[in-house]
Design a protein around this motif. Structure first.
Motif, PDB file in Angstrom:
ATOM      1  N   HIS A  73      -2.908  10.652   4.155  1.00  0.00           N
ATOM      2  CA  HIS A  73      -2.751   9.452   4.978  1.00  0.00           C
ATOM      3  C   HIS A  73      -3.687   9.531   6.170  1.00  0.00           C
ATOM      4  CE1 HIS A  73      -0.692   7.265   8.376  1.00  0.00           C
ATOM      5  NE2 HIS A  73      -0.782   6.313   7.485  1.00  0.00           N
ATOM      6  N   LEU A  74      -4.543   8.531   6.318  1.00  0.00           N
ATOM      7  CA  LEU A  74      -5.445   8.465   7.465  1.00  0.00           C
ATOM      8  C   LEU A  74      -5.150   7.205   8.263  1.00  0.00           C
ATOM      9  CD1 LEU A  74      -9.002   9.471   6.143  1.00  0.00           C
ATOM     10  CD2 LEU A  74      -7.431  10.833   7.533  1.00  0.00           C
ATOM     11  N   GLN A  75      -4.797   7.381   9.536  1.00  0.00           N
ATOM     12  CA  GLN A  75      -4.564   6.216  10.389  1.00  0.00           C
ATOM     13  C   GLN A  75      -5.892   5.816  11.016  1.00  0.00           C
ATOM     14  OE1 GLN A  75      -0.800   5.985  12.402  1.00  0.00           O
ATOM     15  NE2 GLN A  75      -1.759   5.065  14.202  1.00  0.00           N
ATOM     16  N   THR A  76      -6.678   5.160  10.209  1.00  0.00           N
ATOM     17  CA  THR A  76      -8.002   4.725  10.622  1.00  0.00           C
ATOM     18  C   THR A  76      -8.334   3.438   9.876  1.00  0.00           C
ATOM     19  OG1 THR A  76     -10.319   5.410  10.807  1.00  0.00           O
ATOM     20  CG2 THR A  76      -9.151   6.078   8.824  1.00  0.00           C
ATOM     21  N   GLU A  77      -9.431   2.814  10.249  1.00  0.00           N
ATOM     22  CA  GLU A  77      -9.805   1.523   9.663  1.00  0.00           C
ATOM     23  C   GLU A  77     -11.059   1.663   8.814  1.00  0.00           C
ATOM     24  OE1 GLU A  77     -10.466  -3.135  11.074  1.00  0.00           O
ATOM     25  OE2 GLU A  77      -9.933  -1.576  12.518  1.00  0.00           O
ATOM     26  N   VAL A  78     -11.019   1.111   7.628  1.00  0.00           N
ATOM     27  CA  VAL A  78     -12.204   1.086   6.771  1.00  0.00           C
ATOM     28  C   VAL A  78     -13.110  -0.049   7.226  1.00  0.00           C
ATOM     29  CG1 VAL A  78     -13.065   0.764   4.420  1.00  0.00           C
ATOM     30  CG2 VAL A  78     -10.955   2.064   4.815  1.00  0.00           C
ATOM     31  N   ALA A 115       9.113   4.905   5.107  1.00  0.00           N
ATOM     32  CA  ALA A 115       8.175   4.890   3.983  1.00  0.00           C
ATOM     33  C   ALA A 115       7.131   5.987   4.111  1.00  0.00           C
ATOM     34  CB  ALA A 115       7.512   3.525   3.885  1.00  0.00           C
ATOM     35  N   LEU A 116       6.574   6.156   5.315  1.00  0.00           N
ATOM     36  CA  LEU A 116       5.552   7.188   5.512  1.00  0.00           C
ATOM     37  C   LEU A 116       6.116   8.583   5.275  1.00  0.00           C
ATOM     38  CD1 LEU A 116       3.438   6.050   8.589  1.00  0.00           C
ATOM     39  CD2 LEU A 116       2.620   6.478   6.273  1.00  0.00           C
ATOM     40  N   GLU A 117       7.334   8.805   5.715  1.00  0.00           N
ATOM     41  CA  GLU A 117       7.959  10.108   5.495  1.00  0.00           C
ATOM     42  C   GLU A 117       8.088  10.409   4.003  1.00  0.00           C
ATOM     43  OE1 GLU A 117      12.127  12.475   6.591  1.00  0.00           O
ATOM     44  OE2 GLU A 117      11.702  10.509   7.468  1.00  0.00           O
ATOM     45  N   GLU A 118       8.473   9.389   3.236  1.00  0.00           N
ATOM     46  CA  GLU A 118       8.614   9.575   1.793  1.00  0.00           C
ATOM     47  C   GLU A 118       7.260   9.799   1.124  1.00  0.00           C
ATOM     48  OE1 GLU A 118      12.662   6.853   1.290  1.00  0.00           O
ATOM     49  OE2 GLU A 118      10.736   6.104   0.557  1.00  0.00           O
ATOM     50  N   VAL A 119       6.269   8.994   1.510  1.00  0.00           N
ATOM     51  CA  VAL A 119       4.940   9.094   0.902  1.00  0.00           C
ATOM     52  C   VAL A 119       4.310  10.456   1.193  1.00  0.00           C
ATOM     53  CG1 VAL A 119       2.574   8.216   1.053  1.00  0.00           C
ATOM     54  CG2 VAL A 119       4.479   6.618   0.815  1.00  0.00           C
ATOM     55  N   GLY A 150       0.802  -1.208   0.000  1.00  0.00           N
ATOM     56  CA  GLY A 150       0.000   0.000   0.000  1.00  0.00           C
ATOM     57  C   GLY A 150       0.840   1.263   0.000  1.00  0.00           C
ATOM     58  N   LEU A 151       1.925   1.261   0.768  1.00  0.00           N
ATOM     59  CA  LEU A 151       2.803   2.430   0.835  1.00  0.00           C
ATOM     60  C   LEU A 151       3.480   2.685  -0.505  1.00  0.00           C
ATOM     61  CD1 LEU A 151       4.343   1.776   4.354  1.00  0.00           C
ATOM     62  CD2 LEU A 151       3.019   3.807   3.707  1.00  0.00           C
ATOM     63  N   ASN A 152       3.948   1.621  -1.153  1.00  0.00           N
ATOM     64  CA  ASN A 152       4.625   1.822  -2.429  1.00  0.00           C
ATOM     65  C   ASN A 152       3.634   2.235  -3.519  1.00  0.00           C
ATOM     66  OD1 ASN A 152       7.646   1.296  -2.856  1.00  0.00           O
ATOM     67  ND2 ASN A 152       6.763   0.775  -4.835  1.00  0.00           N
ATOM     68  N   ALA A 153       2.424   1.712  -3.443  1.00  0.00           N
ATOM     69  CA  ALA A 153       1.389   2.147  -4.390  1.00  0.00           C
ATOM     70  C   ALA A 153       1.091   3.629  -4.210  1.00  0.00           C
ATOM     71  CB  ALA A 153       0.122   1.323  -4.196  1.00  0.00           C
ATOM     72  N   ALA A 154       0.998   4.071  -2.964  1.00  0.00           N
ATOM     73  CA  ALA A 154       0.741   5.483  -2.684  1.00  0.00           C
ATOM     74  C   ALA A 154       1.883   6.359  -3.194  1.00  0.00           C
ATOM     75  CB  ALA A 154       0.544   5.689  -1.184  1.00  0.00           C
ATOM     76  N   LEU A 155       3.120   5.887  -3.014  1.00  0.00           N
ATOM     77  CA  LEU A 155       4.288   6.627  -3.488  1.00  0.00           C
ATOM     78  C   LEU A 155       4.240   6.825  -4.999  1.00  0.00           C
ATOM     79  CD1 LEU A 155       7.186   7.759  -2.832  1.00  0.00           C
ATOM     80  CD2 LEU A 155       8.011   5.468  -3.366  1.00  0.00           C
ATOM     81  N   VAL A 156       3.988   5.732  -5.723  1.00  0.00           N
ATOM     82  CA  VAL A 156       3.972   5.805  -7.188  1.00  0.00           C
ATOM     83  C   VAL A 156       2.832   6.695  -7.676  1.00  0.00           C
ATOM     84  CG1 VAL A 156       3.621   4.451  -9.297  1.00  0.00           C
ATOM     85  CG2 VAL A 156       5.143   3.607  -7.501  1.00  0.00           C
TER      86      VAL A 156
END
Length: 299
Positions: A74-79, A62-66, A14-20
């Motif tokens: 970025h939401l630290q929550t649950e769907v 990763a989060l810092e880069e994204v 998920g993090l790498n997808a967000a980055l791209v």
């Protein structure tokens, strides 16, 4: 606002997808409940420039880069629910927020179900593992146990010879080895034990003995146990996606599921091998598919 893409799952995929997607200037919302499957692992291996990184350190970098890409939120929550709409998808999180996205990437991963053997979990991630490529190096030349109730046991026994010649292969009372397969393993000096295992015995995370139902007890210093994999969150199944025999979600090989606009990245698709480098690469590939499809639609 309708996001170009929503991503559920803040692991490597998920993090790498967000980055791209951030780099392609897409409006992205990343949902991350911060409950990674590899949290129990002391370190992640096999990823060049990041070999030995702790899961927490990897996530932080990763989060810092994204987050450096302004169109990625970025939401630290649950769907808690996902619905198909005329715009794409509606997602509702645990805080009651309703968000719309044209495309959806599920990078929710899988979870393992291990045999119910006393003493397993205090040792898991310290001296008992499931992936030889991730942790075999650290256990090299030690007396090891290999436990599987599935058809991978022959392969796992062969594979572990690369790290140790002192192997005991266990079926845990299941018929997971044919007579021919047992002979193959035994011809290489591998001990085969088919009794039910009652306990892994050790302290401070270090395996010391394996105890069997017939009273037999053998000394071992570490080992590998094969789990059964199931989807961590059944959103894909609820939306109508097909689950493979191994527990993954069928895709076209580039992340696209059978549901238009729904993509699967990382372990949730291919299940194994469950390494950070594979998940990150799959997240990148899936993000490129999303961007390609959005580009074609908008052109």
């Amino acid at each position: 606002m309708i996001y170009d893409c929503a991503i559920i799952g803040g692991g490597p995929a998920g993090l790498n997808a967000a980055l791209v997607l951030g780099r392609t200037r897409r409006n992205v919302i990343l949902f991350d409940n911060n409950r990674p499957r590899n949290a129990v692992t002391h370190a992640s291996h096999g990823f060049i420039t990041r070999d030995g990184v702790t899961p927490a350190e990897f996530r932080s970098i990763a989060l810092e880069e994204v987050k450096s890409y302004p169109l990625v939120e970025h939401l630290q929550t649950e769907v808690v629910s996902v619905h198909i709409t005329q715009y794409g998808f509606e997602l509702i999180d645990s805080n009651g927020h309703h968000l719309q996205a044209r495309k959806l990437i599920l990078a929710t991963g899988v979870k393992e179900t291990y045999p119910e053997i006393e003493g397993f979990y205090p040792l898991y991630g310290k001296s008992l593992f499931n992936c030889p490529y991730c942790d075999g190096w650290e256990l090299q030349d030690q007396p090891l146990v290999v436990v599987s109730e599935y058809s991978d046991l022959l392969h796992k026994g062969k594979l572990l010879l690369n790290w140790s010649k002192d192997l005991v292969v266990c079926t845990n009372g299941k018929a997971s080895l044919s007579e021919e397969h047992k002979k193959q393993l035994q011809s290489k000096g591998i001990v085969v034990m088919e009794q039910l295992i009652t306990a892994f015995i050790g302290q401070n995370g270090q395996l010391e003995h394996v105890r069997f139902a017939d009273g037999t007890q053998i000394p071992r210093a570490g080992g590998f146990v094969t789990p059964k994999f199931v989807q961590s969150i059944p959103f894909a199944e609820r939306l109508g996606c097909e689950v493979t025999a191994s527990g993954g979600i069928n895709t076209d090989g580039k992340g696209r599921s059978s549901i238009p606009g729904l993509y699967i990245a990382g372990d949730a698709s291919y299940v194994a091998p469950s390494q950070v480098v594979f998940a990150a690469a799959d997240g990148s590939r899936t993000a490129m598919s999303v961007n390609m499809d959005l580009t074609e639609e908008d052109f």
